[in-house]
Design a protein around this motif. Structure first.
Motif, PDB file in Angstrom:
ATOM      1  N   LEU A  16       0.846  -1.187   0.000  1.00 15.49           N
ATOM      2  CA  LEU A  16       0.000   0.000   0.000  1.00 15.49           C
ATOM      3  C   LEU A  16       0.889   1.247   0.000  1.00 15.49           C
ATOM      4  CD1 LEU A  16      -3.229   0.500   2.065  1.00 15.49           C
ATOM      5  CD2 LEU A  16      -1.565   2.345   1.877  1.00 15.49           C
ATOM      6  N   LEU A  17       0.658   2.125  -0.961  1.00 14.34           N
ATOM      7  CA  LEU A  17       1.452   3.339  -1.131  1.00 14.34           C
ATOM      8  C   LEU A  17       0.571   4.567  -0.922  1.00 14.34           C
ATOM      9  CD1 LEU A  17       3.172   2.281  -4.472  1.00 14.34           C
ATOM     10  CD2 LEU A  17       4.140   2.042  -2.167  1.00 14.34           C
ATOM     11  N   PHE A  18       1.084   5.535  -0.178  1.00 13.39           N
ATOM     12  CA  PHE A  18       0.311   6.760   0.058  1.00 13.39           C
ATOM     13  C   PHE A  18       1.268   7.874   0.426  1.00 13.39           C
ATOM     14  CE2 PHE A  18       0.886   4.691   4.081  1.00 13.39           C
ATOM     15  CZ  PHE A  18       0.922   5.663   5.055  1.00 13.39           C
ATOM     16  N   GLY A  19       0.757   9.084   0.463  1.00 11.49           N
ATOM     17  CA  GLY A  19       1.590  10.225   0.827  1.00 11.49           C
ATOM     18  C   GLY A  19       0.770  11.303   1.501  1.00 11.49           C
ATOM     19  N   ALA A 210      -2.500   4.058  -3.563  1.00 10.67           N
ATOM     20  CA  ALA A 210      -2.285   3.051  -4.608  1.00 10.67           C
ATOM     21  C   ALA A 210      -1.837   1.746  -3.967  1.00 10.67           C
ATOM     22  CB  ALA A 210      -1.245   3.526  -5.619  1.00 10.67           C
ATOM     23  N   ILE A 211      -2.007   0.668  -4.701  1.00 14.64           N
ATOM     24  CA  ILE A 211      -1.557  -0.647  -4.243  1.00 14.64           C
ATOM     25  C   ILE A 211      -0.732  -1.310  -5.346  1.00 14.64           C
ATOM     26  CG2 ILE A 211      -2.279  -3.001  -3.666  1.00 14.64           C
ATOM     27  CD1 ILE A 211      -4.567  -1.862  -2.077  1.00 14.64           C
ATOM     28  N   LEU A 212       0.473  -1.749  -4.972  1.00 13.18           N
ATOM     29  CA  LEU A 212       1.269  -2.603  -5.847  1.00 13.18           C
ATOM     30  C   LEU A 212       0.824  -4.038  -5.650  1.00 13.18           C
ATOM     31  CD1 LEU A 212       4.979  -1.405  -5.287  1.00 13.18           C
ATOM     32  CD2 LEU A 212       3.397  -0.664  -7.082  1.00 13.18           C
ATOM     33  N   ASN A 213       0.823  -4.812  -6.731  1.00 14.48           N
ATOM     34  CA  ASN A 213       0.569  -6.239  -6.611  1.00 14.48           C
ATOM     35  C   ASN A 213       1.519  -6.989  -7.525  1.00 14.48           C
ATOM     36  OD1 ASN A 213      -0.882  -6.868  -9.300  1.00 14.48           O
ATOM     37  ND2 ASN A 213      -2.032  -5.109  -8.500  1.00 14.48           N
ATOM     38  N   ASP A 214       1.794  -8.232  -7.157  1.00 12.48           N
ATOM     39  CA  ASP A 214       2.746  -9.039  -7.920  1.00 12.48           C
ATOM     40  C   ASP A 214       2.119 -10.334  -8.418  1.00 12.48           C
ATOM     41  OD1 ASP A 214       2.491 -10.212  -5.446  1.00 12.48           O
ATOM     42  OD2 ASP A 214       4.637 -10.381  -5.048  1.00 12.48           O
ATOM     43  N   ASP A 215       0.851 -10.260  -8.769  1.00 14.81           N
ATOM     44  CA  ASP A 215       0.157 -11.440  -9.285  1.00 14.81           C
ATOM     45  C   ASP A 215       0.850 -11.939 -10.548  1.00 14.81           C
ATOM     46  OD1 ASP A 215      -1.649 -11.173  -7.265  1.00 14.81           O
ATOM     47  OD2 ASP A 215      -3.194 -10.188  -8.481  1.00 14.81           O
ATOM     48  N   GLY A 216       1.120 -13.224 -10.582  1.00 16.10           N
ATOM     49  CA  GLY A 216       1.775 -13.795 -11.744  1.00 16.10           C
ATOM     50  C   GLY A 216       3.250 -13.451 -11.829  1.00 16.10           C
ATOM     51  N   HIS A 223      -4.723   2.503  -8.650  1.00 16.27           N
ATOM     52  CA  HIS A 223      -5.047   3.644  -7.808  1.00 16.27           C
ATOM     53  C   HIS A 223      -6.444   3.463  -7.216  1.00 16.27           C
ATOM     54  CE1 HIS A 223      -1.714   6.263  -9.179  1.00 16.27           C
ATOM     55  NE2 HIS A 223      -1.850   5.610 -10.316  1.00 16.27           N
ATOM     56  N   PHE A 224      -6.610   3.923  -5.982  1.00 20.68           N
ATOM     57  CA  PHE A 224      -7.898   3.842  -5.305  1.00 20.68           C
ATOM     58  C   PHE A 224      -8.169   5.157  -4.572  1.00 20.68           C
ATOM     59  CE2 PHE A 224      -6.242  -0.470  -5.432  1.00 20.68           C
ATOM     60  CZ  PHE A 224      -7.331  -1.210  -5.864  1.00 20.68           C
ATOM     61  N   SER A 225      -9.450   5.469  -4.398  1.00 18.03           N
ATOM     62  CA  SER A 225      -9.836   6.598  -3.551  1.00 18.03           C
ATOM     63  C   SER A 225     -10.682   6.071  -2.399  1.00 18.03           C
ATOM     64  CB  SER A 225     -10.619   7.645  -4.351  1.00 18.03           C
ATOM     65  OG  SER A 225     -11.855   7.101  -4.803  1.00 18.03           O
TER      66      SER A 225
END
Length: 275
Positions: A16-19, A210-216, A223-225
């Motif tokens: 999870l990334l935010f600022g 935002a969320i990083l994911n490593d699926d596959g 990005h999410f609000s």
């Protein structure tokens, strides 16, 4: 002073990334609950800096951040507080409205913070780096050389590329400008997850992460609000010590002015985030 770079090695799972928490306790409480509901560990929650800022609860916000155990780098505000400086170091144009507002909120925050909170922020690294899905990721605040540099989606790619070359990275996660965006070029990706302390000038009170994911085994991101108790945040800011204009922004989702924005981003005020 030499830069402090924290290498957290190779990580996996959702990140999870935010600022820009900006002393917005209500937004931080909501984001913490989102991370917990998604089973994202605190170690995989990373802030691009400026935990303290425009809103009314700097001390409470830092204490909750410490309790949560999320990671963060130094923003320009943390650096200025660490140094005991008299301004926020945001690189606002002298005499501008933002500069004038900062002469209210920065000393307010400075006066409310305990020594332990300032000590916590002073110990944060300048940058975080890690390996993720085969990519080298570096977390910056503004730019690598200039923590207060405003880098937007419309900022020329050449300016971004300098940061990739300097850090020898594949992915840069950055903050400071207050508007979420991403851009991929030359096999490099720049991600600004947005900030949670103020709306993104998109005409809505919600805020962004935002969320990083490593699926596959490949790097992905989204990005999410989210909505939170922004009415309480705004009410707490109406204390006669902070700029009323920012308390209105919390409600309207519209910035008081666009003086820091390039023409492209300025023209999109109130039209939602354009991906």
């Amino acid at each position: 002073m030499d830069k402090k770079i924290k290498n957290i090695g190779s990580i996996s799972g959702k990140v999870l990334l935010f600022g820009g928490v900006y002393s917005n306790l209500q937004a931080l409480e909501k984001l913490k609950s989102i991370a917990e509901n998604l089973n994202i560990s605190p170690e995989n929650c990373i802030c691009t800096g400026d935990i303290v800022g425009y809103c009314a609860q700097p001390e409470e916000t830092v204490q909750l951040f410490k309790l949560w155990g999320a990671q963060s780098i130094l923003g320009n505000v943390e650096i200025q507080l660490r140094e005991g400086a008299q301004d926020c170091g945001c690189d606002f144009r002298e005499g501008s409205r933002c500069d004038g507002f900062s002469q209210l909120w920065y000393p307010y925050a400075q006066s409310k913070l305990s020594k332990s909170s300032i000590g916590f922020m002073a110990g944060l690294p300048n940058h975080i780096q890690f390996d993720y899905a085969g990519e080298k990721v570096v977390v910056l605040h503004g730019g690598y050389e200039n923590v207060s540099e405003f880098i937007f989606k419309s900022t020329p790619w050449e300016r971004k590329l300098i940061n990739f070359e300097t850090t020898q990275s594949d992915v840069i996660v950055a903050g400071h400008c207050g508007i979420p965006f991403h851009q991929t070029k030359d096999a490099k990706t720049w991600i600004n997850p947005g900030v949670i302390g103020l709306p993104a000038n998109d005409g809505e009170p919600h805020v962004w992460y935002a969320i990083l994911n490593d699926d596959g085994g490949k790097l992905g991101f989204e990005h999410f609000s989210f909505d939170y108790n922004h009415k309480l945040t705004s009410k707490l800011m109406q204390n006669g010590l902070l700029p009323e204009e920012y308390s209105r922004t919390i409600i309207t989702g519209i910035w008081d002015n666009t003086e820091i924005l390039p023409p492209v981003e300025s023209g999109l005020q109130g039209f939602g985030i354009q991906w």
